[in-house]
Scaffold this active site. Structure first.
Site: not given
Length: 319
Positions: A10, A89, A152, A176
């Protein structure tokens, strides 16, 4: 001593950033793979031309051929459809399962001994699918999630308390997604627990709750702001930290989506889920840590959500 080979499946925003960081950190030669004609080759040439400026001497090349994965020491998978505004997601599930099948077979036939890091969303299910199709053993495949979510959490805490982010140790477990579990009990600032900071009035409980909520939606916040893509600088930095721990046998303990055995954290089956994980030259080793009853309940909710998505993935495969 032979140089290490890092292959990035990718070559989009995350893949390109991964490649640049791998070069700067001098981790090894880099291969950028993508199905888009010309794109990985162009990015590879651009990156190669940074080497004289950065003072590094490594090879970078782009390819559309899975055969070029051969003899990879590390494979980091970011291939798949990224999130768009308003998309969860989980909406990506059906599309990216097919991508993991193709990538997994490419790994199986060309570099079955590589250490594999999956970044494609929905993460906890995609790493499971990637293992299914690649046949990579439990200790050699892991999902990147907790490192990013914890970063984060640390960032938001440091900003709220006006302290150096290096002084903040904060951890996130679970899936996640919206059910992730920021561990307020384990997290601390220069050794002082968040609970103690709340008791002393240095951090208001409602502000801590807001930070936990913002951490859970951290990726979506960036997607909404960018409008045409998703986060890539921090995800790439997280992936490189994991790869470096493997390549240099650093034995770092990082929150990752590892294959956790039944019995740990109350699991009744083996499952990819985010937990503290040692990453060494031998691969990954999930570690069980003490968490509060409330956090254990939240983790179970997250585990159930992952199981539900795994069932949905199995139904898609059965069609």
């Amino acid at each position: 001593m032979a140089r290490k080979k890092i292959t990035l499946v990718g070559a989009g925003n995350i893949g390109g950033t991964l490649a640049h960081l791998a070069l700067i950190k001098q981790l090894g030669d880099v291969v950028l793979f993508d199905i888009a004609q010309g794109m990985p080759n162009g990015k590879a040439l651009d990156l190669l031309q940074t080497c004289p400026i950065e003072g590094v001497d490594f090879k970078v090349r782009g390819t559309n051929d899975y055969k070029d994965l051969e003899n990879s020491d590390v494979v980091i998978v970011t291939a798949g459809v990224p999130r768009k505004p308003g998309m969860s997601r989980d909406d990506l599930l059906g599309i990216n399962i097919k991508v993991m099948q193709t990538v997994g077979e490419g790994i199986k036939h060309n570099c079955p001994n590589a250490f594999v890091i999956c970044i494609t969303n929905p993460l906890d299910i995609m790493v499971n699918m990637l293992q299914k199709f690649s046949g990579v053993p439990d200790n050699k495949i892991v999902g990147m999630a907790g490192v990013l979510d914890s970063a984060r959490f640390r960032t938001f805490l440091a900003d709220e308390l006006n302290v150096s982010v290096q002084q903040v140790q904060a951890y996130v477990m679970g899936g996640h997604g919206d059910t992730m579990v920021p561990l307020t009990k384990m997290s601390n600032v220069a050794g002082v627990s968040l609970e103690q900071l709340v008791k002393e009035g240095k951090l208001k409980q409602e502000r801590l709750d807001a930070i936990v909520s913002r951490t859970r939606s951290g990726g979506g916040e960036i997607v909404a702001l960018l409008k045409t893509g998703s986060a890539y600088y921090a995800p790439a930095a997280a992936g490189i930290q994991m790869a470096e721990s493997f390549l240099k046998d650093k034995k770092m303990i990082l929150p990752c989506a590892a294959k956790v055995k039944a019995g740990m954290y109350g699991l009744d089956e083996d499952l990819f889920v985010g937990v503290p994980t040692e990453i060494s030259a031998n691969g990954v080793r999930p570690i069980e840590v003490e968490i509060s009853d409330k956090e254990r309940e939240q983790l179970q909710v997250s585990i159930n959500a992952i199981k539900d998505l795994n069932k949905a993935a199995a139904e898609i495969l059965a069609k």
